[in-house]
Design a protein around this motif. Sequence first.
Motif, PDB file in Angstrom:
ATOM      1  N   LEU A  91       0.827  -1.208   0.000  1.00 16.35           N
ATOM      2  CA  LEU A  91       0.000   0.000   0.000  1.00 16.35           C
ATOM      3  C   LEU A  91       0.862   1.260   0.000  1.00 16.35           C
ATOM      4  CD1 LEU A  91      -2.812  -1.020   2.527  1.00 16.35           C
ATOM      5  CD2 LEU A  91      -3.049  -0.719   0.057  1.00 16.35           C
ATOM      6  N   LEU A  92       1.956   1.233   0.728  1.00 14.98           N
ATOM      7  CA  LEU A  92       2.851   2.388   0.756  1.00 14.98           C
ATOM      8  C   LEU A  92       3.551   2.589  -0.582  1.00 14.98           C
ATOM      9  CD1 LEU A  92       4.415   2.052   4.325  1.00 14.98           C
ATOM     10  CD2 LEU A  92       2.694   3.690   3.565  1.00 14.98           C
ATOM     11  N   LEU A  93       3.884   1.507  -1.271  1.00  9.54           N
ATOM     12  CA  LEU A  93       4.475   1.628  -2.611  1.00  9.54           C
ATOM     13  C   LEU A  93       3.482   2.249  -3.584  1.00  9.54           C
ATOM     14  CD1 LEU A  93       6.474  -1.721  -3.017  1.00  9.54           C
ATOM     15  CD2 LEU A  93       7.398   0.584  -2.729  1.00  9.54           C
ATOM     16  N   VAL A  94       2.217   1.874  -3.465  1.00  5.45           N
ATOM     17  CA  VAL A  94       1.181   2.486  -4.300  1.00  5.45           C
ATOM     18  C   VAL A  94       1.037   3.966  -3.944  1.00  5.45           C
ATOM     19  CG1 VAL A  94      -1.277   2.498  -4.858  1.00  5.45           C
ATOM     20  CG2 VAL A  94      -0.063   0.320  -4.628  1.00  5.45           C
ATOM     21  N   ALA A  95       1.140   4.280  -2.653  1.00  3.14           N
ATOM     22  CA  ALA A  95       1.053   5.676  -2.210  1.00  3.14           C
ATOM     23  C   ALA A  95       2.198   6.506  -2.792  1.00  3.14           C
ATOM     24  CB  ALA A  95       1.062   5.740  -0.686  1.00  3.14           C
ATOM     25  N   VAL A  96       3.370   5.897  -2.916  1.00  2.00           N
ATOM     26  CA  VAL A  96       4.507   6.589  -3.537  1.00  2.00           C
ATOM     27  C   VAL A  96       4.170   6.977  -4.973  1.00  2.00           C
ATOM     28  CG1 VAL A  96       6.879   6.289  -4.378  1.00  2.00           C
ATOM     29  CG2 VAL A  96       6.276   5.577  -2.064  1.00  2.00           C
TER      30      VAL A  96
END
Length: 383
Positions: A91-96
Amino acid sequence: MTASAISRPGERDRLPVKLGQIDWRLAGLIALIGGAGAMMLYSVAGESWVPWAGNHLIRFSAVFLVMLGLALVDVRWWYAAAYPLYAVGLLLLVAVELVGETRMGATRWLDLGFTSLQPSEIMKLGIVLALARWYHGASAQEAKWHWKLIIPAMMIAVPVVLVAHQPDLGTSLLILFTGVAIMFAAGLSWRVVLTGIAGVLVIAPLMYFFVLHDYQRARVDVLLNPEADPSGAGYHIAQAKIAIGSGGLLGKGYGLGSQSQLNFLPEKHTDFIFPTLAEEFGFLGAFFILAIYGAIIAISLRIASLSHNHFGRLAAAGVTATFALYVLINGAMVMGLAPVVGVPMPLLSYGGTVMLTVMIGFGLIQSVRVHRYLELPKSRGVI
């Protein structure tokens, strides 16, 4: 304390017993590398504790204690955290991709206000734990060759693509190779491995022309012909080779390396700290450091082999693979045997984020060592 005693729940849960089961040889070797890093950072700063050596020592001391604390954490907690950690990392990679912070042409960070977070570092550990948990519940046939292998393959592919798009080729390769190493350790068929290697060789030219960015293609060109642009794209490798070669057998002496002290060597405190060490301490000094790295890897693999549960074996082996890839890729990179991809030499180079990730990984390895007699149920469920 006998093996039969520490295999009894009433004994193995006692704090003194757990502390006694930590592999202090491994901890000592890790401390040696961290100390060598501080020593080299002191040298490249002109024999000064600022701006790097002092911070390195403080950070290393803190994360060393974190490693020892994590060693006492029951493997069942690591097992329970596997899928949630992977999901958070994803999810954090998508947020990036959506709201990431861009620095020097790369979007790899999330601005949290008080600090910046690089989610790809979380994924390095998340992919290890998630794959170890999935394979813990897989049969031998499923691990060898089965249609269900599309699940771990996709678990690897999705973060690799997201990280590569940032772009961060070095970290994406670390995640990819670590995932493949775990699949191989779990029992993947040799036929599949050889087919995959053949496939990579076939698509490599296509990736070079249609996937890599211009600066990444330039790095590959420099690898094949480093003398073509010695003052431009080939400058890093050329200076690293000069530093390593000029060290000779015994080196020029501590603090006397011309390439680093006169600032010919770029990124001398991070990605290219190993050539600095080779210049000042020569072949014997470089060999000594690499021997310590080799001993750390060997002990970690031995710990993985002693675990009584499959999750522990694969988790420890996966963390060891990541650490070994750091050493292999950085070593090959600074010697001109691999493209420059921004992978540091672990615990030797300056950098708090990578150090924290690596030491959490060693905390997991030590936890597997301390709780090696623990049995885990065969399950791949999320709960």
